[in-house]
Design a protein around this motif. Structure first.
Motif, PDB file in Angstrom:
ATOM      1  N   MET A  17       0.819  -1.218   0.000  1.00  0.00           N
ATOM      2  CA  MET A  17       0.000   0.000   0.000  1.00  0.00           C
ATOM      3  C   MET A  17       0.851   1.265   0.000  1.00  0.00           C
ATOM      4  N   ARG A  18       2.191   1.102  -0.038  1.00  0.00           N
ATOM      5  CA  ARG A  18       3.149   2.218  -0.046  1.00  0.00           C
ATOM      6  C   ARG A  18       3.035   3.100   1.200  1.00  0.00           C
ATOM      7  N   LEU A  19       2.733   2.500   2.337  1.00  0.00           N
ATOM      8  CA  LEU A  19       2.662   3.292   3.559  1.00  0.00           C
ATOM      9  C   LEU A  19       4.029   3.830   3.959  1.00  0.00           C
ATOM     10  N   ASP A  20       5.067   3.235   3.399  1.00  0.00           N
ATOM     11  CA  ASP A  20       6.424   3.725   3.662  1.00  0.00           C
ATOM     12  C   ASP A  20       6.796   4.869   2.735  1.00  0.00           C
ATOM     13  N   ARG A  21       5.950   5.166   1.745  1.00  0.00           N
ATOM     14  CA  ARG A  21       6.223   6.228   0.777  1.00  0.00           C
ATOM     15  C   ARG A  21       4.987   7.121   0.644  1.00  0.00           C
ATOM     16  N   PRO A  22       4.808   8.064   1.561  1.00  0.00           N
ATOM     17  CA  PRO A  22       3.591   8.886   1.577  1.00  0.00           C
ATOM     18  C   PRO A  22       3.509   9.938   0.479  1.00  0.00           C
ATOM     19  N   ILE A  23       4.572  10.099  -0.314  1.00  0.00           N
ATOM     20  CA  ILE A  23       4.576  11.161  -1.320  1.00  0.00           C
ATOM     21  C   ILE A  23       3.390  11.045  -2.281  1.00  0.00           C
ATOM     22  N   GLY A  24       3.043   9.830  -2.685  1.00  0.00           N
ATOM     23  CA  GLY A  24       1.914   9.658  -3.597  1.00  0.00           C
ATOM     24  C   GLY A  24       0.598  10.121  -2.991  1.00  0.00           C
ATOM     25  N   THR A  25       0.410   9.838  -1.713  1.00  0.00           N
ATOM     26  CA  THR A  25      -0.796  10.289  -1.011  1.00  0.00           C
ATOM     27  C   THR A  25      -0.841  11.801  -0.942  1.00  0.00           C
ATOM     28  N   LEU A  50     -13.084  15.229   6.156  1.00  0.00           N
ATOM     29  CA  LEU A  50     -12.623  13.933   6.647  1.00  0.00           C
ATOM     30  C   LEU A  50     -12.913  12.822   5.645  1.00  0.00           C
ATOM     31  N   ILE A  51     -14.088  12.853   5.033  1.00  0.00           N
ATOM     32  CA  ILE A  51     -14.452  11.828   4.048  1.00  0.00           C
ATOM     33  C   ILE A  51     -13.501  11.868   2.858  1.00  0.00           C
ATOM     34  N   PHE A  52     -13.254  13.056   2.339  1.00  0.00           N
ATOM     35  CA  PHE A  52     -12.383  13.182   1.164  1.00  0.00           C
ATOM     36  C   PHE A  52     -10.933  12.840   1.501  1.00  0.00           C
ATOM     37  N   THR A  53     -10.470  13.259   2.659  1.00  0.00           N
ATOM     38  CA  THR A  53      -9.089  12.969   3.056  1.00  0.00           C
ATOM     39  C   THR A  53      -8.888  11.472   3.252  1.00  0.00           C
ATOM     40  N   THR A  54      -9.849  10.821   3.907  1.00  0.00           N
ATOM     41  CA  THR A  54      -9.775   9.371   4.084  1.00  0.00           C
ATOM     42  C   THR A  54      -9.871   8.659   2.737  1.00  0.00           C
ATOM     43  N   GLY A  55     -10.729   9.171   1.868  1.00  0.00           N
ATOM     44  CA  GLY A  55     -10.881   8.583   0.544  1.00  0.00           C
ATOM     45  C   GLY A  55      -9.605   8.654  -0.276  1.00  0.00           C
ATOM     46  N   VAL A  56      -8.871   9.759  -0.134  1.00  0.00           N
ATOM     47  CA  VAL A  56      -7.583   9.897  -0.821  1.00  0.00           C
ATOM     48  C   VAL A  56      -6.630   8.797  -0.379  1.00  0.00           C
ATOM     49  N   PHE A  57      -6.552   8.581   0.925  1.00  0.00           N
ATOM     50  CA  PHE A  57      -5.657   7.542   1.460  1.00  0.00           C
ATOM     51  C   PHE A  57      -6.058   6.162   0.936  1.00  0.00           C
ATOM     52  N   LEU A  58      -7.336   5.847   0.979  1.00  0.00           N
ATOM     53  CA  LEU A  58      -7.804   4.528   0.553  1.00  0.00           C
ATOM     54  C   LEU A  58      -7.586   4.292  -0.938  1.00  0.00           C
ATOM     55  N   MET A  59      -7.903   5.299  -1.754  1.00  0.00           N
ATOM     56  CA  MET A  59      -7.781   5.126  -3.198  1.00  0.00           C
ATOM     57  C   MET A  59      -6.331   5.095  -3.646  1.00  0.00           C
ATOM     58  N   ARG A  60      -5.472   5.863  -2.984  1.00  0.00           N
ATOM     59  CA  ARG A  60      -4.061   5.799  -3.335  1.00  0.00           C
ATOM     60  C   ARG A  60      -3.501   4.422  -2.992  1.00  0.00           C
ATOM     61  N   ALA A  61      -3.869   3.902  -1.811  1.00  0.00           N
ATOM     62  CA  ALA A  61      -3.417   2.576  -1.416  1.00  0.00           C
ATOM     63  C   ALA A  61      -3.936   1.510  -2.376  1.00  0.00           C
ATOM     64  N   ALA A  62      -5.220   1.607  -2.727  1.00  0.00           N
ATOM     65  CA  ALA A  62      -5.815   0.648  -3.664  1.00  0.00           C
ATOM     66  C   ALA A  62      -5.135   0.730  -5.029  1.00  0.00           C
ATOM     67  N   GLY A  63      -4.836   1.945  -5.473  1.00  0.00           N
ATOM     68  CA  GLY A  63      -4.164   2.131  -6.750  1.00  0.00           C
ATOM     69  C   GLY A  63      -2.789   1.490  -6.773  1.00  0.00           C
ATOM     70  N   ALA A 268      13.845  15.773  -7.681  1.00  0.00           N
ATOM     71  CA  ALA A 268      12.953  16.734  -8.341  1.00  0.00           C
ATOM     72  C   ALA A 268      11.499  16.294  -8.217  1.00  0.00           C
ATOM     73  N   PHE A 269      11.262  14.995  -8.360  1.00  0.00           N
ATOM     74  CA  PHE A 269       9.903  14.461  -8.200  1.00  0.00           C
ATOM     75  C   PHE A 269       9.371  14.742  -6.798  1.00  0.00           C
ATOM     76  N   LEU A 270      10.174  14.449  -5.787  1.00  0.00           N
ATOM     77  CA  LEU A 270       9.759  14.674  -4.400  1.00  0.00           C
ATOM     78  C   LEU A 270       9.484  16.148  -4.123  1.00  0.00           C
ATOM     79  N   ASN A 271      10.207  17.023  -4.801  1.00  0.00           N
ATOM     80  CA  ASN A 271      10.049  18.466  -4.592  1.00  0.00           C
ATOM     81  C   ASN A 271       8.637  18.947  -4.910  1.00  0.00           C
TER      82      ASN A 271
END
Length: 291
Positions: A17-25, A50-63, A268-271
């Protein structure tokens, strides 16, 4: 079972789920917050936030999970991804599918709390997110496709807060597609050599030696569109100051990728996290001073 052995068992799932790499979230979260604050005039409802923020986390992990399922036979041949859990067979593929389904069901539960138009837009977003991994096989523009997938939270936020999707929401939608295409092309530059060997397509391969120039053009278009967005939203000096900082961040990224070194391209990507943050700070500051 002690805590150490438990963590060892669940670690592959956390990495999947990339929990070690939060940049995508974060890169998915910033435009969501831009839209929430703008659509609500600077006062987003706490429940919707809260709904949208949680949804971002879930969908990024699912992706990330569905991406690794689709790429499990390719990741082992790419330096950056060769240690991913499925590439290393650290868990059964069917367990990855269970995790993906669980994340999607959790996201679907959140949708039940939202309006019909928001739900319809979310279904479109889910389609783009799920099919994105396939685009690397059939088109040289998967970064643009990812930009579309990453941008649907914008019209969703407007739909939920205002009941409609005005023109300014679609402008912000396009802005995020441009920005995502630019930073994900920089990201794709890291894998270009390996991708060419295994037949995976990307804008980095498509642009070739013109990569830096085309990224620069897309970044400039992003800045110009941000200025246009500010004019449409009647933003004041704090926002425009933030956009000027974004311009300088893009210049800095161009400096980093000038030699196309993989470590510098990743930097540069992380920036781009700072880019998303600065736009949000500009929007937030405008409404703070206005109130």
């Amino acid at each position: 079972m002690n805590s150490h052995s438990l963590f060892k068992r669940i670690k592959p799932y956390l990495l999947l789920m990339r929990l070690d790499r939060p940049i995508g979230t974060l890169l998915l979260l910033w435009p969501t917050w831009w839209a929430l604050w703008t659509a609500s005039g600077g006062h987003p409802n706490g429940k919707i936030w809260l709904i949208f923020t949680t949804g971002v986390f879930l969908m990024r992990a699912a992706g990330c999970v569905i991406n690794d399922i689709a790429d499990r036979k390719y990741d082992g041949h790419v330096t950056r991804t060769q240690n991913r859990p499925l590439a290393q067979s650290q868990l059964p593929v069917k367990h990855a599918w269970y995790l993906f389904i669980g994340l999607m069901l959790a996201a679907a539960m959140l949708l039940l709390l939202l309006h019909k138009l928001t739900i319809l837009l979310a279904l479109a977003a889910a389609f783009f997110a799920i099919t994105y991994p396939l685009m690397k096989r059939v088109t040289y523009l998967p970064q643009v496709y990812l930009g579309i997938a990453f941008s649907f939270s914008v019209p969703m936020a407007y739909a939920e807060i205002t009941g409609t999707v005005p023109k300014i929401a679609w402008l912000l939608f396009v802005i995020n597609i441009l920005w995502t295409t630019a930073y994900d092309t920089i990201y794709a530059m890291i894998d270009r050599k390996d991708d060419l060997k295994i037949g995976v397509k990307s804008t980095a391969i498509l642009f070739g030696d013109l990569d830096r120039a085309i990224i620069g053009i897309i970044q400039l278009l992003t800045v110009l569109a941000l200025f246009l967005f500010g004019k449409q939203a009647d933003f004041t000096a704090p926002y425009y100051s933030a956009v000027i900082i974004v311009l300088w961040l893009f210049v800095y990224q161009q400096f980093l990728i000038i030699a196309r070194k993989e470590s510098q391209c990743f930097k540069a990507f992380l920036n781009n996290n700072w880019v998303g943050l600065m736009v949000f700070v500009g929007i937030f500051s405008h409404y703070l001073l206005k109130s």
